[in-house]
Design a protein around this motif. Structure first.
Motif, mmCIF file in Angstrom:
data_model
loop_
_atom_site.group_PDB
_atom_site.id
_atom_site.type_symbol
_atom_site.label_atom_id
_atom_site.label_comp_id
_atom_site.label_asym_id
_atom_site.label_seq_id
_atom_site.Cartn_x
_atom_site.Cartn_y
_atom_site.Cartn_z
ATOM 1 N N LEU A 75 3.371 -0.331 2.666
ATOM 2 C CA LEU A 75 4.720 0.188 2.906
ATOM 3 C C LEU A 75 5.571 -0.863 3.599
ATOM 4 O O LEU A 75 6.731 -1.095 3.263
ATOM 5 C CB LEU A 75 4.625 1.455 3.772
ATOM 6 N N HIS A 76 4.950 -1.552 4.571
ATOM 7 C CA HIS A 76 5.723 -2.518 5.347
ATOM 8 C C HIS A 76 6.161 -3.681 4.472
ATOM 9 O O HIS A 76 7.289 -4.150 4.556
ATOM 10 C CB HIS A 76 4.849 -3.018 6.512
ATOM 11 N N PHE A 77 5.269 -4.145 3.576
ATOM 12 C CA PHE A 77 5.627 -5.285 2.725
ATOM 13 C C PHE A 77 6.700 -4.874 1.720
ATOM 14 O O PHE A 77 7.628 -5.607 1.445
ATOM 15 C CB PHE A 77 4.394 -5.793 1.973
ATOM 16 N N GLY A 78 6.530 -3.659 1.150
ATOM 17 C CA GLY A 78 7.584 -3.184 0.256
ATOM 18 C C GLY A 78 7.514 -3.772 -1.130
ATOM 19 O O GLY A 78 8.236 -3.371 -2.021
ATOM 20 N N ASP A 79 6.571 -4.729 -1.384
ATOM 21 C CA ASP A 79 6.521 -5.371 -2.706
ATOM 22 C C ASP A 79 5.350 -4.758 -3.471
ATOM 23 O O ASP A 79 4.261 -4.576 -2.933
ATOM 24 C CB ASP A 79 6.310 -6.875 -2.509
ATOM 25 N N GLY A 80 5.557 -4.454 -4.785
ATOM 26 C CA GLY A 80 4.517 -3.787 -5.569
ATOM 27 C C GLY A 80 3.280 -4.640 -5.738
ATOM 28 O O GLY A 80 2.157 -4.184 -5.606
ATOM 29 N N TRP A 81 3.515 -5.946 -6.023
ATOM 30 C CA TRP A 81 2.350 -6.799 -6.283
ATOM 31 C C TRP A 81 1.461 -6.892 -5.052
ATOM 32 O O TRP A 81 0.243 -6.804 -5.119
ATOM 33 C CB TRP A 81 2.821 -8.196 -6.711
ATOM 34 N N ILE A 82 2.107 -6.996 -3.874
ATOM 35 C CA ILE A 82 1.300 -7.140 -2.661
ATOM 36 C C ILE A 82 0.569 -5.837 -2.380
ATOM 37 O O ILE A 82 -0.587 -5.819 -1.972
ATOM 38 C CB ILE A 82 2.214 -7.549 -1.485
ATOM 39 N N ALA A 83 1.226 -4.702 -2.668
ATOM 40 C CA ALA A 83 0.540 -3.421 -2.459
ATOM 41 C C ALA A 83 -0.671 -3.343 -3.383
ATOM 42 O O ALA A 83 -1.738 -2.863 -2.988
ATOM 43 C CB ALA A 83 1.508 -2.282 -2.743
ATOM 44 N N GLY A 84 -0.526 -3.867 -4.623
ATOM 45 C CA GLY A 84 -1.674 -3.865 -5.531
ATOM 46 C C GLY A 84 -2.801 -4.721 -4.988
ATOM 47 O O GLY A 84 -3.977 -4.330 -4.986
ATOM 48 N N LYS A 85 -2.431 -5.886 -4.450
ATOM 49 C CA LYS A 85 -3.460 -6.782 -3.907
ATOM 50 C C LYS A 85 -4.154 -6.116 -2.725
ATOM 51 O O LYS A 85 -5.377 -6.164 -2.580
ATOM 52 C CB LYS A 85 -2.791 -8.078 -3.456
ATOM 53 N N LEU A 86 -3.373 -5.434 -1.893
ATOM 54 C CA LEU A 86 -3.977 -4.735 -0.756
ATOM 55 C C LEU A 86 -4.939 -3.664 -1.236
ATOM 56 O O LEU A 86 -6.039 -3.500 -0.705
ATOM 57 C CB LEU A 86 -2.860 -4.105 0.083
#
Lengths: 96, 98
Positions: free
Chosen positions: A56-67
């Protein structure tokens, strides 16, 4: 403090709580297998809450996928390791 | 404001990992010490994710990924040393571990 930040803060609190639950479980439980139980389950729940908060904090889809992938890897690794260590702890020569 | 919150959470997770080191010191069996090593892997991964979020630096996520991976391999290495001749096949029901 927008709604998203409130949700993130709540998720962080939940994540930290589960990490502490895992640590207390490791320190307080009587034998190896119950400690393994506490370690594997509590930590992955804590990591899940932290991963969602960070996403949520990053807000970017790709990073959420990586997480999410990091969390899945930790989940499978912990499950597999707990099975192996529990089976290894069963055998008599381990307790020598 | 949010960055400080993430750093505070990272500190709390680090404290919980430090608490688990007591088990590494006192752990009666080798499996207990192995567990605290595995907790450092997953706890360290959590701290890395938190710091990555606090500093808005996606590169630190790779640290968490590697830590999670290494914790898995550490557990496998530990199990492989348990069986007598190191064959390390935990499925083996035979006496000599094969």
């Amino acid at each position: 403090m927008s709604v998203v930040e409130l949700i993130t803060a709540a998720l962080l609190a939940i994540g930290v709580f589960f990490y502490f639950a895992g640590t207390v479980g490791i320190l307080r439980f009587p034998d190896v297998h119950s400690r393994l139980h506490a370690l594997t389950k509590a930590d992955n729940l804590g990591l899940m809450a932290i991963v969602i908060a960070a996403g949520l904090h990053f807000g970017d889809g790709w990073i959420a996928g990586k997480l999410a992938l990091i969390w899945l890897l930790a989940l499978f690794a912990a499950g597999m390791a707990a099975q192996l260590v529990a089976r290894a702890a069963l055998s008599p020569e381990h307790n020598a | 404001m949010m960055e400080e919150l993430f750093m505070l959470a990272a500190l709390c997770v680090l404290l919980s990992v430090a608490g688990a080191l007591y088990r590494a010191w006192r752990g009666p069996g080798r499996a207990d010490r192995m567990m605290s090593a595995q907790l450092i892997g997953s706890g360290g991964g959590g701290v890395a994710v938190l710091i990555a979020a606090a500093r808005r630096e996606p590169a630190i996520l790779d640290v968490a990924l590697v830590l999670a991976l290494l914790a898995a391999f550490a557990a496998i290495a530990f199990v492989k040393t348990i069986t007598r001749d190191g064959a390390g096949d935990p499925e083996a029901d035979t006496e000599d571990g094969r």
